[in-house]
Design an enzyme around this catalytic site. Structure first.
Site, PDB file in Angstrom:
ATOM      1  N   ARG A  25     161.865  80.604 -13.752  1.00 24.59           N
ATOM      2  CA  ARG A  25     161.950  79.143 -13.684  1.00 24.59           C
ATOM      3  C   ARG A  25     161.691  78.551 -15.078  1.00 24.59           C
ATOM      4  O   ARG A  25     160.993  77.559 -15.215  1.00 24.59           O
ATOM      5  CB  ARG A  25     160.971  78.566 -12.664  1.00 24.59           C
ATOM      6  N   ASP A  78     157.759  76.229   0.872  1.00 21.71           N
ATOM      7  CA  ASP A  78     158.751  75.252   0.411  1.00 21.71           C
ATOM      8  C   ASP A  78     159.823  75.033   1.470  1.00 21.71           C
ATOM      9  O   ASP A  78     160.616  74.099   1.378  1.00 21.71           O
ATOM     10  CB  ASP A  78     159.406  75.735  -0.889  1.00 21.71           C
ATOM     11  N   LYS A 117     147.512  68.488  -6.191  1.00 23.37           N
ATOM     12  CA  LYS A 117     148.309  69.599  -5.667  1.00 23.37           C
ATOM     13  C   LYS A 117     148.464  70.574  -6.825  1.00 23.37           C
ATOM     14  O   LYS A 117     149.178  70.283  -7.792  1.00 23.37           O
ATOM     15  CB  LYS A 117     149.663  69.077  -5.181  1.00 23.37           C
ATOM     16  N   TRP A 118     147.782  71.707  -6.762  1.00 19.47           N
ATOM     17  CA  TRP A 118     147.697  72.674  -7.871  1.00 19.47           C
ATOM     18  C   TRP A 118     148.741  73.748  -7.627  1.00 19.47           C
ATOM     19  O   TRP A 118     148.579  74.594  -6.756  1.00 19.47           O
ATOM     20  CB  TRP A 118     146.286  73.260  -7.910  1.00 19.47           C
ATOM     21  N   ASP A 119     149.810  73.695  -8.405  1.00 15.00           N
ATOM     22  CA  ASP A 119     150.955  74.585  -8.159  1.00 15.00           C
ATOM     23  C   ASP A 119     150.933  75.779  -9.115  1.00 15.00           C
ATOM     24  O   ASP A 119     150.209  75.782 -10.136  1.00 15.00           O
ATOM     25  CB  ASP A 119     152.257  73.783  -8.333  1.00 15.00           C
ATOM     26  N   ASP A 149     154.662  64.030  -6.946  1.00 17.30           N
ATOM     27  CA  ASP A 149     154.869  65.450  -7.260  1.00 17.30           C
ATOM     28  C   ASP A 149     155.330  65.616  -8.703  1.00 17.30           C
ATOM     29  O   ASP A 149     155.057  64.771  -9.577  1.00 17.30           O
ATOM     30  CB  ASP A 149     155.856  66.039  -6.221  1.00 17.30           C
TER      31      ASP A 149
HETATM   32  C1  GLA Z   1     157.029  74.103  -6.104  1.00 19.17           C
HETATM   33  C2  GLA Z   1     156.329  73.462  -4.932  1.00 19.17           C
HETATM   34  C3  GLA Z   1     157.112  72.268  -4.463  1.00 19.17           C
HETATM   35  C4  GLA Z   1     157.248  71.287  -5.604  1.00 19.17           C
HETATM   36  C5  GLA Z   1     157.888  71.950  -6.801  1.00 19.17           C
HETATM   37  C6  GLA Z   1     157.860  71.046  -7.999  1.00 19.17           C
HETATM   38  O1  GLA Z   1     158.228  74.672  -5.724  1.00 19.17           O
HETATM   39  O2  GLA Z   1     156.126  74.383  -3.895  1.00 19.17           O
HETATM   40  O3  GLA Z   1     156.497  71.664  -3.360  1.00 19.17           O
HETATM   41  O4  GLA Z   1     155.969  70.809  -5.932  1.00 19.17           O
HETATM   42  O5  GLA Z   1     157.219  73.167  -7.148  1.00 19.17           O
HETATM   43  O6  GLA Z   1     158.448  71.609  -9.111  1.00 19.17           O
END
Ligand code: GLA
Length: 739
Positions: free
Chosen positions: A444, A549, A477-479, A367
């Protein structure tokens, strides 16, 4: 007397093994009809020339006569027929007081738009119906396609300016849906960060209920899905339900109106708030798709149709071909986020990978924290080079190790964001969404890159393409960890800057599309601080989503319940994390956590470096069992037997696979009271004549219960759990296999 079969115009029959669709247009009555699954949808051209909805509901006989369309009479001088006639796609003009589907301003200041039928074409699964303004050269093509299996309609519109001057679109829906006057209940999904997926139910009162996002993306707070149930007492498995989902990952809006005559109109598309799209002569704007369906079997029936539609038509297909093409069941993943947060490094990740492999995990995902100067969430976003202190030899040693352990490798990225403390921002401060001279609000500690800009689009595609080319990565995992503020795009003339709402999302889809073409085996997860970007638009590209989350296994039961009203468990990623949980400080057993996550697509997100032998053995055993029944859980027909909502003492779900040869049941106790045991559970969806062998995955049946019995027995007599099944946060699961 006319009947459907005698229609002179072309009737297209689309036969398939899944079902049969029939579409037809009757020239004499000017009625369009679509039949698919158990659904009929019909609309016609009324004598004024408007396109008017005639019927949406259970499938009618082919011989049944629908229409012709007759406009609603003028109710009073205050309620013109133009407003009360259920138009398929009404322009704002001629005194329209309900939500318009389309509102424009012409270059000369005229704002009157009245759309009449012009012509149409019959397609393989529906129609393209072209409307035109009564005076001006503005054309709208309405696209209709019906799915033969589910009867779900896909609707969208293409708006074209053939005037000599620009036309500004101020409001553009994908479609409007109508229901006749009556009493209805509205269902929709609301929430917040760590609290997504609350099923909200209310009487559909007079007036307008607005469900929307003004945030630039889909949002945690509301999801672009609705259901409307006939009557005031919603039932999970019976009663008429009309439902819809909008395929758009930008600012969206769905309005549900009950008008003064109690008729219902649902209009959805781009959010008109702060919207403006200039169509220059010859240009077109395509709306997103708005899918709509009908079930006579309650919300349960509606969600089963929608799940099957998503699996068959929306999600990327990875295995099989033709009718059998389906998304691949998700690998069981390990994700390091809750274990290490930003403190990732080669040794630590390798140690976690070794333990993950020992559990039977298929995919190891690193991550946040691996790139740039990303020590915490204050810096580094935008600088997508491997951090040399944490990974002195690059990612290769870790990826090689993960492969040697028999897993594939996935990585976290947040491509659309930048920290002001980054090389990228120092070089390109103009690349973020902003209004020049105004503050740039951080959330953030980050800003949103303006993906609508061609240079930003190229940068984002470029670094992702490089990352995937240079490393053996199976999964991203594209956040996307904030919503928009100050959404300026000063590269364009002021009148066109609001197009950012459309161009940003189109470029996001375009990047995903191009990456998938160039790297066809790479899979994607849509994450936005959990479930903030889940919709049928992104799901054309994303193989899965991060549900929330919030990984607390008890909270997750309600979230997962809500999620499944709109989305299939196939994409619902659910990690097992540590206890006590960081969010609620709640302690639960590993078995409870495992079974809660096994309702969706299972992952492990705990700090397994600290797991003892017993925990490792429990997780290993349940992961192995999960693999055996995963396809049924992820892609079968889901029955929500007992809802966990509203503080329910108990909850239960059951999934049955396509040929009814396997079923999986999960049961959970919140907290038993007064010694009561788990209620008798009447199963659903089995073959009544087939014999099923029940095997506990975890837990036991009541003493003396048969383990082999007919489907009829399990459905009518029901399943009884052990008398010992009591207490707080207890869980059990059973599988039934047809002999
Ligand atoms: C978001 C995602 C989490 C994690 C954090 C990393 O909150 O939902 O799962 O990947 O970012 O900063």
């Amino acid at each position: 007397m006319r009947n459907w079969k005698s229609f002179s115009a072309a009737i297209v029959l689309i036969a398939s093994v899944r079902g049969m669709a029939q579409t037809g247009y009757d020239e004499a009555t000017k009625v369009f009809r679509l039949d698919g699954g158990n659904v009929t949808y019909a609309f016609g051209v009324n004598p004024r020339g408007e396109l008017e909805q005639l019927y949406w509901g259970g499938r009618l006989a082919a011989t049944d006569h629908i229409g012709p369309a007759v406009p609603a009479p003028e109710w009073a001088s205050f309620d013109s027929s133009y407003s009360t006639t259920p138009q398929e796609y009404a322009g704002w003009g001629a005194g329209l007081f309900v939500e318009p589907a389309l509102k424009v301003t012409f270059a000369d200041g005229n704002r009157d738009l009245v759309l009449h039928y012009d012509h149409h074409e019959i397609t393989s699964d529906g129609f393209n119906v072209v409307l035109k303004d009564i005076k001006r050269q503005v054309f709208v093509t309405l696209h209709y396609a019906i799915d033969p299996a589910s009867g779900i309609l896909a609707r969208s519109a293409t708006i074209e300016n053939r005037e000599a001057q620009p036309v500004t679109i101020e409001q553009a829906a994908a479609a409007a849906w109508a229901l006749p006057a009556g009493h209805y209940t509205l269902d929709y999904l609301t929430g917040r960060w760590a609290g997504e997926w609350t099923l909200t139910q209310e009487d559909l009162h007079p007036g307008e209920r607005v469900i929307e996002s003004r945030r630039g993306s889909t949002g945690h707070q509301a999801n672009p899905w609705f259901a409307i149930q006939a009557g005031e007492r919603p039932d999970e498995n019976s009663g008429e339900v009309w439902f819809g989902a909008l395929a758009w990952s930008g600012s969206w809006r769905i309005t549900v109106e009950r008008d003064q005559l109690d008729a219902i109109r649902v209009t959805g598309g781009f959010n008109p708030f702060d919207f403006g799209y200039v169509l220059h002569p010859g240009e077109r704007l395509e709306t997103p798709e708005f899918y709509g369906g009908y079930s006579a079997h309650g919300l349960g029936g509606a969600s089963r149709l929608l799940h099957q539609y998503e699996l068959a038509h929306i999600l990327p297909h990875r295995v099989g071909s033709g009718e059998n093409a389906a998304p691949k069941p998700r690998p069981v993943i390990y994700n390091s986020w809750e274990a290490t947060e930003f403190n990732v490094n080669e040794q630590g990740q390798i140690a976690l990978a070794e333990k993950a492999a020992a559990l039977g995990v298929n995919r190891f995902v690193m991550d946040d924290g691996w790139f740039g100067q990303r020590k915490n969430d204050h810096a580094g976003l935008g600088d997508w080079y491997v951090n040399p202190e944490k990974f002195p030899h690059g990612l290769k040693p870790l990826i090689d190790k993960v492969h040697a352990l028999g897993m594939d490798f996935g990585l976290w990225v947040e491509p659309e964001m930048v920290n002001p403390d980054s090389d990228l921002y120092r070089q390109h401060p103009d690349w973020v969404l902003n209004f020049p001279g105004r503050p740039r609000s951080e959330q953030r500690n980050q800003l949103v890159l303006n993906l609508a800009r061609p240079d930003v689009r190229d940068y984002v595609f470029g670094f992702l393409d490089k990352l995937l080319t240079e490393n053996d990565i199976a999964f991203l995992k594209w956040d996307y960890n904030r919503n928009w503020s100050e959404p300026g795009w000063d590269q364009l003339p002021p009148a066109e800057q609001k197009e950012v709402y459309v161009a940003f999302v189109r470029n996001l889809y375009g990047i995903l599309d191009e990456l998938k073409k160039k790297h066809p085996n790479v899979e994607f997860e849509s994450c936005s601080g959990g479930g903030g970007r889940v919709d049928l638009g992104i799901l054309q590209y994303a193989d899965e989503v991060w549900t929330s989350d919030n990984t607390d296994p008890f909270d997750r039961l309600t979230q997962q319940d809500g999620f499944t009203y709109a989305y299939t468990p196939q994409i619902m990623m659910a990690w097992v994390t540590d206890s006590p949980h960081w969010l609620n400080h709640r302690s639960t057993s590993l078995t409870y956590r495992m079974l809660s996550s096994m309702q969706g697509s299972l992952g492990i997100g705990a700090n397994i470096a600290k797991w003892n032998d017993e925990e490792m053995a429990t997780a290993k055993r349940l992961i192995a069992t999960y693999h055996q029944v995963q396809k049924t859980i992820a892609q079968g027909d889901l029955y929500r037997l007992i809802s966990p909502r509203d503080g329910s003492e108990f909850s239960a779900t059951q999934t049955v696979n396509g040929d009814k040869s396997q079923s999986v049941v999960f049961v959970f106790i919140h907290s038993t009271q007064e010694g009561r045991g788990f209620p008798l559970l009447k199963l659903k969806g089995l073959d009544p004549a087939g014999d099923y062998v029940l095997t506990p995955i975890e837990g036991a049946l009541k003493k003396g219960s048969p383990t082999t019995a007919s489907g009829a027995w399990w459905m009518n007599h029901g399943l009884e759990t052990s008398d010992d099944f009591k207490g707080d946060f207890q869980a059990a699961a059973f599988r039934l296999d047809k002999k």
